[in-house]
Scaffold this active site. Structure first.
Site, short mmCIF file in Angstrom:
data_model
loop_
_atom_site.label_atom_id
_atom_site.label_comp_id
_atom_site.label_asym_id
_atom_site.label_seq_id
_atom_site.Cartn_x
_atom_site.Cartn_y
_atom_site.Cartn_z
N GLU A 70 -11.57 11.83 -30.55
CA GLU A 70 -11.35 10.41 -30.25
C GLU A 70 -12.66 9.66 -30.51
O GLU A 70 -13.71 10.08 -30.02
CB GLU A 70 -10.89 10.24 -28.81
CG GLU A 70 -9.50 10.85 -28.61
CD GLU A 70 -8.96 10.72 -27.19
OE1 GLU A 70 -7.80 10.33 -27.03
OE2 GLU A 70 -9.72 11.00 -26.25
N HIS B 226 -2.35 18.84 -23.07
CA HIS B 226 -1.95 18.51 -24.44
C HIS B 226 -2.30 19.62 -25.44
O HIS B 226 -1.49 20.00 -26.29
CB HIS B 226 -2.63 17.22 -24.92
CG HIS B 226 -2.40 16.03 -24.04
ND1 HIS B 226 -1.28 15.88 -23.27
CD2 HIS B 226 -3.15 14.92 -23.82
CE1 HIS B 226 -1.36 14.73 -22.62
NE2 HIS B 226 -2.48 14.13 -22.93
N LYS C 102 -14.51 12.88 -26.70
CA LYS C 102 -14.59 11.42 -26.87
C LYS C 102 -15.87 11.11 -27.66
O LYS C 102 -16.83 11.87 -27.63
CB LYS C 102 -14.68 10.74 -25.50
CG LYS C 102 -13.56 11.14 -24.54
CD LYS C 102 -12.49 10.10 -24.44
CE LYS C 102 -11.41 10.46 -23.45
NZ LYS C 102 -10.10 9.96 -23.82
N ASP D 230 -8.36 16.74 -18.57
CA ASP D 230 -7.67 15.57 -19.12
C ASP D 230 -6.77 15.92 -20.30
O ASP D 230 -5.63 15.46 -20.37
CB ASP D 230 -8.72 14.53 -19.55
CG ASP D 230 -8.11 13.20 -19.97
OD1 ASP D 230 -7.09 12.81 -19.36
OD2 ASP D 230 -8.65 12.56 -20.89
N ASP E 118 0.85 -1.19 0.00
CA ASP E 118 0.00 0.00 0.00
C ASP E 118 0.88 1.24 0.00
O ASP E 118 1.87 1.30 0.73
CB ASP E 118 -0.85 -0.06 1.27
CG ASP E 118 -1.94 0.97 1.26
OD1 ASP E 118 -3.09 0.54 1.37
OD2 ASP E 118 -1.65 2.18 1.14
N LYS F 67 5.96 14.02 -28.72
CA LYS F 67 5.52 13.55 -30.04
C LYS F 67 6.34 14.22 -31.14
O LYS F 67 6.46 15.45 -31.16
CB LYS F 67 4.03 13.86 -30.24
CG LYS F 67 3.13 12.98 -29.38
CD LYS F 67 1.69 13.13 -29.79
CE LYS F 67 0.82 12.28 -28.89
NZ LYS F 67 0.04 11.27 -29.57
N LYS G 230 0.60 13.72 -15.93
CA LYS G 230 -0.43 14.75 -15.89
C LYS G 230 -1.76 14.12 -15.47
O LYS G 230 -1.91 12.92 -15.63
CB LYS G 230 -0.55 15.47 -17.23
CG LYS G 230 -0.80 14.51 -18.41
CD LYS G 230 -2.01 14.80 -19.21
CE LYS G 230 -3.31 14.35 -18.66
NZ LYS G 230 -4.06 13.36 -19.42
C1 BG6 Z 1 -4.18 11.06 -22.25
C2 BG6 Z 1 -5.61 11.21 -21.80
O1 BG6 Z 1 -3.35 11.97 -21.57
O2 BG6 Z 1 -4.09 11.31 -23.65
C3 BG6 Z 1 -6.53 10.29 -22.59
O3 BG6 Z 1 -5.71 10.92 -20.42
C4 BG6 Z 1 -6.33 10.48 -24.07
O4 BG6 Z 1 -7.89 10.48 -22.26
C5 BG6 Z 1 -4.83 10.39 -24.43
O5 BG6 Z 1 -7.05 9.46 -24.76
C6 BG6 Z 1 -4.59 10.72 -25.89
O6 BG6 Z 1 -3.24 10.49 -26.21
P1 BG6 Z 1 -2.79 10.12 -27.68
O7 BG6 Z 1 -1.30 10.10 -27.63
O8 BG6 Z 1 -3.40 8.78 -27.98
O9 BG6 Z 1 -3.34 11.18 -28.57
#
Ligand code: BG6
Length: 460
Positions: free
Chosen positions: A204, A228, A314, A223, A83, A170, A136
């Site tokens: 997505e 990003h 999403k 998120d 834990d 990336k 993150k």
């Molecule tokens: C992550 C998120 O940081 O990035 C996810 O928590 C998301 O929800 C993902 O799907 C997307 O990353 P990538 O590299 O697949 O575009």
């Protein structure tokens, strides 16, 4: 002075989603490049057998078939169970680390546990000469990001803290910076004199895929938008780095983030796909957004008055991340033809395939002075050669922090979204497979239309 390389990798959350999706494949890649150091996986219930099994499943799932590399990974793996709230877990870790002098601790765990693990590491003497990598989102808002930072700084100097935003690792995101500053042709027209608007779409096709519990704490803004998406925007709009200092790029990014006007509720449209409430781990009546569109403004001379739209969500029609920088239309119609909006543009596709193109209006062959839109593509790549996590993990082991987020930037990024986090704006529902709620179209209004990315070539 040469920066020493870490001599052991410790990763928390060894049986979790991130380890499965990213860390095992990255380790496999690093091993193929010569990585040969102990790897200790810490988790609540992962025996060494379970960990090896999980690593094997992950490699198989990702189609990574080099037997030598996978055997090496199994050989390097060690396990510590326990834990994260129990000091005994960290005592066991200390023991397992043996002679290690410069461990790298990777916290691939839920952010709510960061502080507890850092305290546990400090209490057991595991922080000396150590580096720490955090996933993150860093904090939940500006105040909690600052608190977390204070805790980290009690035990780690800033140069030992690596805040991951994998978009920074990336290839196409780095290529944005490279292309902008390696070619003098872009700079003169990369500003409010020529640019009409900027759109960034991160779509997505899938939903929350069993991560309902995590997602309930996040939502699209925390998120992906706060991190990003803003990182992509920074690569696209920051000023050229000054001098050759290794902090030069992060300095300029920091300045850019500080120039973004904080969002107000009027700048945001939030959506939730129909069916989200039946996902495992989602609270009944949840108002967490699975889609967000924002209108941003950068308050500096270069970008004054240029509307910037970010859209992420999403269960949209396809999985794609694409940027469109639209140039203004010509100041008058010379040939009696109305040149369409966005004829002239730069389009950058980050994933799933990588492209960089420039759109222009050219004359259609024939007698009339009538035109057609054409696109010149200068980069076309099926996908990133090196996964972002592999690049970042390697960099962190070597103490290279350029591709990690600095605290001043993280704070400035939270400042952008802080006032619109949670439930302060309405939530609209949308149909899975659509481009989000109708209200997203109203937000872009006269600055539109939205540019909806096309499926990769060869896909319907
Ligand atoms: C992550 C998120 O940081 O990035 C996810 O928590 C998301 O929800 C993902 O799907 C997307 O990353 P990538 O590299 O697949 O575009």
């Amino acid at each position: 002075m040469a920066v020493p390389v870490s001599d052991t990798l410790v990763f928390f959350g060894a049986t979790g989603d991130l380890a499965y999706k990213q860390i095992f494949p990255s380790l496999y890649g690093l091993i193929r490049e010569g990585f040969d150091l102990p790897v200790i996986g810490v988790s609540l219930d992962g025996s060494i057998e379970r960990l090896r099994e999980r690593a094997g499943e992950s490699l198989e799932h990702h189609g990574l078939t080099d037997k030598g590399a996978s055997e090496k990974l199994m050989e390097l793996l060690r396990a510590v169970r326990g834990d994260y709230g129990d000091p005994a877990t960290f005592e066991r870790l200390r023991k397992e680390m043996g002679e290690a002098k410069r461990p790298l601790h990777y916290l691939a765990i839920h952010p709510t546990m960061f502080a507890r693990v850092v305290e546990g590491l400090a209490g057991s003497g595991c922080v000396e000469n150590a580096r720490v990598v955090l996933e993150k989102p860093f904090g939940r808002d500006l105040a909690s990001a600052r608190e977390l930072n204070d805790i980290l700084h009690d035990h780690f100097p800033e140069e030992a803290i690596f805040r991951i935003d994998h978009y920074l690792g990336k290839e196409p995101v780095q290529n944005i910076l490279y292309t902008r500053f390696a070619n003098p042709v872009f700079e003169p027209i990369w500003n409010h004199h020529y640019v009409r608007s900027i759109q960034i779409t991160m779509a997505e096709e899938f939903g929350v895929e069993g991560r309902g519990k995590f997602y309930e704490e996040a939502g699209a803004i925390r998120d992906v938008l706060q991190n990003h998406m803003l990182q992509i925007l920074a690569a696209l709009t920051m000023d050229p780095p000054v001098g050759g200092d290794h902090e030069a790029v992060r300095d300029e990014k920091g300045r850019l983030f500080k120039a973004i006007r904080p969002l107000t509720p009027a700048d945001v449209v939030r959506g939730q796909f129909d069916g989200y409430l039946s996902e495992p781990g989602v609270r009944s009546g949840s108002t967490v957004e699975t889609f967000a569109t924002v209108k941003l403004a950068i308050e500096n001379w270069r970008w004054a008055g240029v509307p910037i739209f970010i859209r992420c969500g999403k269960k949209l029609p396809l999985t794609v991340t694409e940027i469109l920088v639209e140039y203004k239309r010509p100041p008058r119609e010379t040939f009696g033809e109305i040149v369409p909006v966005a004829s002239s543009h730069v389009r950058i596709r980050i994933s799933p395939d990588i492209t960089m193109s420039m759109g222009l209006r050219l004359k259609k062959p024939g007698e009339r002075m009538a035109g057609q839109d054409v696109e010149l593509t200068f980069v076309r790549q099926a996908a990133d050669d090196m996964p972002a996590y592999q690049r970042l993990l390697g960099d962190a082991m070597h103490g290279s922090s350029e591709l990690f987020a600095r605290q001043d930037s993280i704070e400035a990024q939270w400042r952008v979204v802080d006032a619109v986090l949670g439930n302060v704006t309405p939530l609209y529902s949308y149909r899975p497979g659509s481009w989000g709620p109708e209200e997203a179209y109203q937000l872009i209004g006269k600055h539109g239309p939205w540019h909806n990315p096309r499926p990769p070539e060869g896909k319907p």
